[in-house]
Design a protein around this motif. Structure first.
Motif, mmCIF file in Angstrom:
data_model
loop_
_atom_site.group_PDB
_atom_site.id
_atom_site.type_symbol
_atom_site.label_atom_id
_atom_site.label_comp_id
_atom_site.label_asym_id
_atom_site.label_seq_id
_atom_site.Cartn_x
_atom_site.Cartn_y
_atom_site.Cartn_z
ATOM 1 N N PHE A 91 0.819 -1.209 0.000
ATOM 2 C CA PHE A 91 0.000 0.000 0.000
ATOM 3 C C PHE A 91 0.853 1.260 0.000
ATOM 4 N N ALA A 92 2.007 1.229 0.636
ATOM 5 C CA ALA A 92 2.901 2.392 0.614
ATOM 6 C C ALA A 92 3.408 2.649 -0.801
ATOM 7 N N ILE A 93 3.788 1.598 -1.505
ATOM 8 C CA ILE A 93 4.252 1.755 -2.893
ATOM 9 C C ILE A 93 3.123 2.299 -3.763
ATOM 10 N N ILE A 94 1.942 1.706 -3.635
ATOM 11 C CA ILE A 94 0.786 2.176 -4.417
ATOM 12 C C ILE A 94 0.513 3.644 -4.127
ATOM 13 N N TYR A 95 0.502 3.998 -2.846
ATOM 14 C CA TYR A 95 0.239 5.385 -2.459
ATOM 15 C C TYR A 95 1.290 6.335 -3.030
ATOM 16 N N ILE A 103 -4.945 12.784 -3.706
ATOM 17 C CA ILE A 103 -5.093 11.692 -2.736
ATOM 18 C C ILE A 103 -4.275 11.931 -1.474
ATOM 19 N N THR A 104 -3.410 12.937 -1.505
ATOM 20 C CA THR A 104 -2.583 13.228 -0.331
ATOM 21 C C THR A 104 -3.271 14.198 0.630
ATOM 22 N N ILE A 105 -4.535 14.508 0.387
ATOM 23 C CA ILE A 105 -5.286 15.412 1.268
ATOM 24 C C ILE A 105 -5.145 14.926 2.709
ATOM 25 N N GLY A 106 -4.870 15.865 3.599
ATOM 26 C CA GLY A 106 -4.693 15.508 5.007
ATOM 27 C C GLY A 106 -3.413 14.747 5.250
ATOM 28 N N GLN A 107 -2.425 14.942 4.398
ATOM 29 C CA GLN A 107 -1.136 14.247 4.493
ATOM 30 C C GLN A 107 -1.319 12.731 4.540
ATOM 31 N N GLY A 108 -2.245 12.230 3.732
ATOM 32 C CA GLY A 108 -2.455 10.795 3.621
ATOM 33 C C GLY A 108 -3.498 10.229 4.571
ATOM 34 N N THR A 109 -3.942 11.017 5.540
ATOM 35 C CA THR A 109 -4.885 10.486 6.530
ATOM 36 C C THR A 109 -6.224 10.101 5.903
ATOM 37 N N HIS A 154 -13.362 -0.477 15.681
ATOM 38 C CA HIS A 154 -13.515 0.550 14.640
ATOM 39 C C HIS A 154 -12.654 1.773 14.956
ATOM 40 N N LEU A 155 -12.686 2.217 16.198
ATOM 41 C CA LEU A 155 -11.922 3.398 16.592
ATOM 42 C C LEU A 155 -10.425 3.167 16.411
ATOM 43 N N SER A 156 -9.939 2.042 16.936
ATOM 44 C CA SER A 156 -8.517 1.730 16.843
ATOM 45 C C SER A 156 -8.071 1.603 15.391
ATOM 46 N N GLU A 157 -8.826 0.870 14.596
ATOM 47 C CA GLU A 157 -8.440 0.637 13.201
ATOM 48 C C GLU A 157 -8.542 1.910 12.362
ATOM 49 N N ALA A 158 -9.599 2.703 12.558
ATOM 50 C CA ALA A 158 -9.750 3.939 11.782
ATOM 51 C C ALA A 158 -8.605 4.904 12.082
ATOM 52 N N LEU A 159 -8.377 5.174 13.362
ATOM 53 C CA LEU A 159 -7.296 6.087 13.737
ATOM 54 C C LEU A 159 -5.927 5.500 13.377
ATOM 55 N N GLY A 160 -5.779 4.202 13.590
ATOM 56 C CA GLY A 160 -4.511 3.541 13.271
ATOM 57 C C GLY A 160 -4.173 3.617 11.793
ATOM 58 N N HIS A 161 -5.185 3.452 10.931
ATOM 59 C CA HIS A 161 -4.942 3.555 9.491
ATOM 60 C C HIS A 161 -4.597 4.996 9.091
ATOM 61 N N MET A 162 -5.188 5.964 9.770
ATOM 62 C CA MET A 162 -4.866 7.365 9.479
ATOM 63 C C MET A 162 -3.415 7.666 9.862
ATOM 64 N N VAL A 163 -3.001 7.221 11.043
ATOM 65 C CA VAL A 163 -1.616 7.435 11.488
ATOM 66 C C VAL A 163 -0.654 6.679 10.582
ATOM 67 N N TRP A 164 -1.000 5.446 10.245
ATOM 68 C CA TRP A 164 -0.174 4.599 9.371
ATOM 69 C C TRP A 164 0.106 5.297 8.038
#
Length: 181
Positions: free
Chosen positions: A90-94, A104-110, A142-152
């Motif tokens: 996913f990092a390569i794709i991004y 797609i980089t809106i919000g610095q990727g979040t 949901h909370l952990s995964e949503a926020l975790g994916h944003m930070v990731w």
């Protein structure tokens, strides 16, 4: 500043390298995040989503649940391989998409990270039966995964935009092109 051209082979190679390195670092950050806000209950984590996915593909549980012991803890190395593989891909794709479609980089990727979470954790994996339906997943997950994916994804974006390797490689290409003229 990043080039908006994907035509150069060296640019693609640089993006892939940055994606690999950013994927590894962000994968480590995501694992740390999950220690702070565990996404699954103990019962739900007996077979975590990477293990379940592999079992759905026909790999037996005695393989998917292989561990190594560190400080007396059993660490699921097979799950880690899947975790880091997804993170790197996913990092390569991004990184590649960000060059072609900077929005797609809106919000610095979040926002992109949140979209990945919605697509996989709320739609694709429940449809596949890898995780329970959305309404059977606890709010804490949901909370952990949503926020975790944003930070990731934010970490990947920081790596993408501020990585010295990428900047130095771009300077070498520019200097090399100037000298060749």
């Amino acid at each position: 500043m990043a080039s908006k051209s994907l035509t150069g082979k060296s640019n693609i190679i640089n993006l892939v390298i940055v994606g690999i390195l950013g994927g590894i670092i962000s994968g480590i950050v995501k694992l740390g995040w999950e220690n702070l806000l565990p996404p699954r209950t103990v019962a739900r984590n007996l077979t975590n989503p990477p293990q379940e996915l592999l079992q759905q593909m026909g790999i037996p549980a005695h393989i998917t649940h292989l561990t190594y012991v560190y400080s007396g803890l059993h660490m699921p190395w097979v799950s880690f391989i899947i975790h880091f593989s997804f993170s790197i891909v996913f990092a390569i794709i991004y990184c590649i998409l960000a060059e072609r479609f900077p929005k797609i980089t809106i919000g610095q990727g979040t926002v992109f990270g949140l979209a990945v979470w919605v697509a996989f954790h709320l739609i694709i994996m429940p449809i596949m039966g890898t995780v329970p339906p959305v309404w059977k997943q606890p709010f804490a997950e949901h909370l952990s995964e949503a926020l975790g994916h944003m930070v990731w994804m934010w970490v990947i974006d920081v790596f993408r935009t501020r990585n010295d390797f990428k900047n130095k490689a771009a300077q070498k290409i520019t200097v090399g092109a100037s000298v060749a003229k």
